[in-house]
Design an enzyme around this catalytic site. Structure first.
Site, PDB file in Angstrom:
ATOM      1  N   GLY A 242       0.827  -1.198   0.000  1.00  0.00           N
ATOM      2  CA  GLY A 242       0.000   0.000   0.000  1.00  0.00           C
ATOM      3  C   GLY A 242       0.858   1.242   0.000  1.00  0.00           C
ATOM      4  N   SER A 243       0.261   2.336   0.444  1.00  0.00           N
ATOM      5  CA  SER A 243       0.963   3.610   0.424  1.00  0.00           C
ATOM      6  C   SER A 243       2.022   3.642   1.531  1.00  0.00           C
ATOM      7  CB  SER A 243      -0.043   4.736   0.657  1.00  0.00           C
ATOM      8  OG  SER A 243      -0.709   4.500   1.893  1.00  0.00           O
ATOM      9  N   GLY A 247       2.094   2.083   5.272  1.00  0.00           N
ATOM     10  CA  GLY A 247       3.245   1.236   5.587  1.00  0.00           C
ATOM     11  C   GLY A 247       3.928   1.663   6.878  1.00  0.00           C
ATOM     12  N   GLU A 264       5.596  -3.374   1.033  1.00  0.00           N
ATOM     13  CA  GLU A 264       5.680  -3.060  -0.404  1.00  0.00           C
ATOM     14  C   GLU A 264       4.909  -1.769  -0.619  1.00  0.00           C
ATOM     15  OE1 GLU A 264       7.564  -4.689  -2.286  1.00  0.00           O
ATOM     16  OE2 GLU A 264       7.695  -6.745  -1.555  1.00  0.00           O
ATOM     17  N   CYS A 298       2.426   0.385  -8.788  1.00  0.00           N
ATOM     18  CA  CYS A 298       3.513   0.877  -7.924  1.00  0.00           C
ATOM     19  C   CYS A 298       4.753   1.123  -8.763  1.00  0.00           C
ATOM     20  CB  CYS A 298       3.787  -0.115  -6.812  1.00  0.00           C
ATOM     21  SG  CYS A 298       4.018  -1.784  -7.413  1.00  0.00           S
TER      22      CYS A 298
HETATM   23  P1  NAD Z   1      -3.541   2.237   0.806  1.00  0.00           P
HETATM   24  O1  NAD Z   1      -2.294   2.502   1.559  1.00  0.00           O
HETATM   25  O2  NAD Z   1      -4.615   3.236   0.860  1.00  0.00           O
HETATM   26  O3  NAD Z   1      -4.183   0.838   1.320  1.00  0.00           O
HETATM   27  C1  NAD Z   1      -3.463  -0.357   1.288  1.00  0.00           C
HETATM   28  C2  NAD Z   1      -4.100  -1.365   2.226  1.00  0.00           C
HETATM   29  O4  NAD Z   1      -3.845  -0.980   3.569  1.00  0.00           O
HETATM   30  C3  NAD Z   1      -5.625  -1.473   2.097  1.00  0.00           C
HETATM   31  O5  NAD Z   1      -6.008  -2.829   2.186  1.00  0.00           O
HETATM   32  C4  NAD Z   1      -6.102  -0.687   3.292  1.00  0.00           C
HETATM   33  O6  NAD Z   1      -7.391  -1.052   3.732  1.00  0.00           O
HETATM   34  C5  NAD Z   1      -5.055  -1.067   4.312  1.00  0.00           C
HETATM   35  N1  NAD Z   1      -4.981  -0.191   5.499  1.00  0.00           N
HETATM   36  C6  NAD Z   1      -5.281   1.115   5.591  1.00  0.00           C
HETATM   37  N2  NAD Z   1      -5.082   1.546   6.861  1.00  0.00           N
HETATM   38  C7  NAD Z   1      -4.639   0.478   7.570  1.00  0.00           C
HETATM   39  C8  NAD Z   1      -4.236   0.287   8.943  1.00  0.00           C
HETATM   40  N3  NAD Z   1      -4.254   1.272   9.822  1.00  0.00           N
HETATM   41  N4  NAD Z   1      -3.837  -0.943   9.304  1.00  0.00           N
HETATM   42  C9  NAD Z   1      -3.774  -1.947   8.406  1.00  0.00           C
HETATM   43  N5  NAD Z   1      -4.148  -1.833   7.116  1.00  0.00           N
HETATM   44  C10 NAD Z   1      -4.569  -0.630   6.701  1.00  0.00           C
HETATM   45  O7  NAD Z   1      -3.089   1.932  -0.700  1.00  0.00           O
HETATM   46  P2  NAD Z   1      -3.966   1.769  -2.010  1.00  0.00           P
HETATM   47  O8  NAD Z   1      -4.542   3.085  -2.389  1.00  0.00           O
HETATM   48  O9  NAD Z   1      -4.887   0.598  -1.906  1.00  0.00           O
HETATM   49  O10 NAD Z   1      -2.824   1.352  -3.075  1.00  0.00           O
HETATM   50  C11 NAD Z   1      -1.974   2.263  -3.685  1.00  0.00           C
HETATM   51  C12 NAD Z   1      -0.616   2.308  -3.004  1.00  0.00           C
HETATM   52  O11 NAD Z   1      -0.055   0.998  -2.919  1.00  0.00           O
HETATM   53  C13 NAD Z   1       0.389   3.112  -3.826  1.00  0.00           C
HETATM   54  O12 NAD Z   1       1.149   3.907  -2.949  1.00  0.00           O
HETATM   55  C14 NAD Z   1       1.243   2.045  -4.484  1.00  0.00           C
HETATM   56  O13 NAD Z   1       2.540   2.474  -4.846  1.00  0.00           O
HETATM   57  C15 NAD Z   1       1.280   1.007  -3.419  1.00  0.00           C
HETATM   58  N6  NAD Z   1       1.624  -0.306  -3.974  1.00  0.00           N
HETATM   59  C16 NAD Z   1       2.883  -0.778  -3.759  1.00  0.00           C
HETATM   60  C17 NAD Z   1       3.258  -1.992  -4.311  1.00  0.00           C
HETATM   61  C18 NAD Z   1       4.652  -2.523  -4.128  1.00  0.00           C
HETATM   62  O14 NAD Z   1       4.849  -3.701  -4.367  1.00  0.00           O
HETATM   63  N7  NAD Z   1       5.612  -1.724  -3.717  1.00  0.00           N
HETATM   64  C19 NAD Z   1       2.337  -2.731  -5.055  1.00  0.00           C
HETATM   65  C20 NAD Z   1       1.058  -2.227  -5.235  1.00  0.00           C
HETATM   66  C21 NAD Z   1       0.711  -1.001  -4.681  1.00  0.00           C
END
Ligand code: NAD
Length: 512
Positions: A242-243, A247, A264, A298
């Site tokens: 995620g973001s 993270g 990631e 990503c």
């Molecule tokens: P996001 O960070 O909004 O959400 C990611 C996940 O985290 C979701 O399932 C969300 O519900 C969960 N989440 C949110 N708050 C949380 C908490 N407090 N505790 C635990 N889990 C929680 O990201 P998004 O908008 O779904 O995806 C886009 C982001 O993901 C971009 O920044 C992208 O670069 C990144 N990404 C990285 C990779 C990689 O491999 N590096 C791959 C895919 C996406």
């Protein structure tokens, strides 16, 4: 709404928030989560929201399942994964269509994502016979040393919306052959894809007497499900995608309990275009990297670092290429680019463009929200090209949208590498050059600081055979291929004395 692929995948109007393999539970007494398609704005389905008691049930089931699953021989675990791979082959078309419809990537990319799931199954099956440890020579006579790898426990998977199914498979297939059990919290922006997978694989799990709890999903509010997962000491490993903002939250919670994590996170990926680049390769790679998945990978290409002698040629070629990008419903294979995931993402893109202009950047193509027939969902945008400088605040930030910043360098390739590395993130990078010295410099210890560094291919579209992940604000750990499996197991060093004496290491004497 009735779409053939929803019926084929067994998605009804209301789905349950929990599945522990083949057994569904939970209800909608705490409300529902609705899933809308960014393609046409239609409501695709609803899911009941998991409660704390549901989370407790999933974890208790997983704990029990692990006690059995860790004792099943790894190649037998691999056989279950092989059958899951076959099941995914059967549902590739409808699942690819649902991925495309629920999160908006093009149908080709949706199908490609399911293919990635199939590929990682194949990889994991082979791996199930290759979970090797090393042997060492002991300094003591009649002693033998070796290391072995044991299953870790419960692996919590938190996935992002943009790869709603592949990331689950990368983690789950490797974890499953390693003898772990998995609990998956899918993104709330693409939850139905998770339900579709479990609808398909439940039969495989049942036919193979895989106990309930070896693979589970749980869908509910981040404050309940996500926070419970990351703070739970029973989670031996959290693999979060995620973001960077999320993270950091995951890292803090895991560190507080000394739990393991794979993170990631966001990328800010650049392609260096040198005077020796072959533009026949470069331009299509840039356009695919920047526009593919509507800039929501990503690994999407976000920055170009172009030698000033090439700048105008590259700019003109890109302007010509961008005019040919067809934007429309992702389910029509003629379209190159579908919508952004939701109107919030559209607003983020507009804000980023405004911020870039405020910092003195120059928008030279696109960026507008599209209106009219076929664009009623409000999620379609024109991909955007911006002339900017690498040190602008907005260029240093990952905006999850199709915005491509053009930056210049002059002088040697070292100047371009310094710009490429001069951002907080460290996921993917590429150089286009036919000059072997430049290519090797880019790959050297002084070169790219990213987890992925490519020559004459773009920043996105990694294969499952390599270890995937990044450095700096992109997080840590690796998923998918190579030896990433080691993170899903615990290493144990064993020393065996087969003699009649008890010599101590380092020659220490201790007579009693
Ligand atoms: P996001 O960070 O909004 O959400 C990611 C996940 O985290 C979701 O399932 C969300 O519900 C969960 N989440 C949110 N708050 C949380 C908490 N407090 N505790 C635990 N889990 C929680 O990201 P998004 O908008 O779904 O995806 C886009 C982001 O993901 C971009 O920044 C992208 O670069 C990144 N990404 C990285 C990779 C990689 O491999 N590096 C791959 C895919 C996406």
């Amino acid at each position: 709404m009735s779409l053939p692929f929803l019926e084929q995948l067994g998605i009804g109007e209301l789905s349950l928030p929990i599945c522990t393999g083949a057994v569904y539970s939970g209800d909608d007494s705490d409300g529902v989560q609705e899933s809308y398609s960014p393609a046409d704005g239609a409501l695709i389905g609803k899911i009941g929201k998991a409660k704390q008691s549901d989370y407790d049930h999933v974890m208790a089931t997983a704990e029990k399942a692990f006690l059995h699953w860790r004792t099943v021989p790894a190649p037998k675990r691999g056989e279950v994964v092989r059958q899951i791979g076959d099941k995914l082959r059967e549902i590739k078309d409808p699942l690819g269509a649902l991925v495309s419809y629920e999160m908006g990537k093009s149908l080709q990319e949706g199908l490609g994502e399911v293919q990635e799931m199939i590929d990682i199954c194949d990889f994991a099956v082979g791996l199930s016979r290759q979970l090797y440890g090393l042997t060492m020579h002991s300094e003591r006579p009649e002693h033998r040393m070796y290391e072995q790898w044991h299953p870790l426990g419960i692996v919590g998977i938190i996935s992002a919306f943009n790869f709603p199914v592949a990331v689950w498979a990368w983690n789950t297939m490797i974890a499953t052959v390693c003898g772990d059990v998995t609990v998956w919290k899918p993104s709330k922006k693409a939850p139905l894809t998770a339900i579709a997978i479990f609808n398909a694989i439940g039969e495989v799990l049942q036919d193979n007497d895989v106990p309930e709890g070896v693979m589970s999903y749980i869908i509910g509010p981040g404050a309940v499900v996500g926070e419970s997962m990351i703070n739970d000491p029973r989670m031996a490993l959290i693999s979060a995608t995620g973001s960077t903002r999320v993270g950091i939250r995951v890292a803090e919670a895991c560190a507080k309990r000394l739990g393991k994590s794979i993170l990631e996170l966001g990328g800010n990926n650049a392609i260096i275009i040198t005077p020796d680049s072959d533009l026949k390769l470069t331009i299509p790679a840039v356009v695919f990297g920047a526009v593919g998945t509507a800039g929501q990978r990503c690994t999407s290409t976000r920055r170009l670092i172009i030698h000033d002698s090439m700048y105008d040629t590259v700019k003109d070629a890109l302007l010509t290429a961008y005019k040919t990008v067809k934007i429309g419903t992702p389910l029509d294979e003629a379209n190159h680019m579908g919508p952004l995931v939701d109107t919030g993402a559209v607003q983020d893109m507009q804000d980023a463009i405004a911020a870039a202009i405020k910092e003195g950047a120059n928008v030279i193509y696109g960026g507008e929200v599209l209106e009219g027939e076929g664009y009623e969902s409000g999620c379609y945008v024109a991909p955007c090209i911006v002339e900017a400088k690498n040190d602008m605040e907005i260029v240093q930030t990952e905006t999850f949208a199709p915005i491509l910043y053009l930056c210049k360098y002059s002088g040697a390739v070292e100047d371009a590498i310094a710009q490429q590395n001069g951002v907080p993130q460290g996921l993917s990078s590429a150089i286009f050059t036919t000059n072997v010295l430049e290519a090797e410099e880019f790959l050297s210890t002084r070169g790219s600081d990213c987890g992925i560094a490519n020559v004459n291919i773009g920043t996105s579209g990694a294969e499952i055979g390599g270890a995937f992940g990044g450095e700096k604000e992109t997080g840590w750990g690796r998923e998918s291929g190579s030896d990433s499996w080691r993170q899903y197991m615990r290493r144990q060093t064993n020393t065996i004395n087969y003699g009649k004496e008890l010599p101590l290491a380092q020659g220490i004497e201790f007579d009693v």
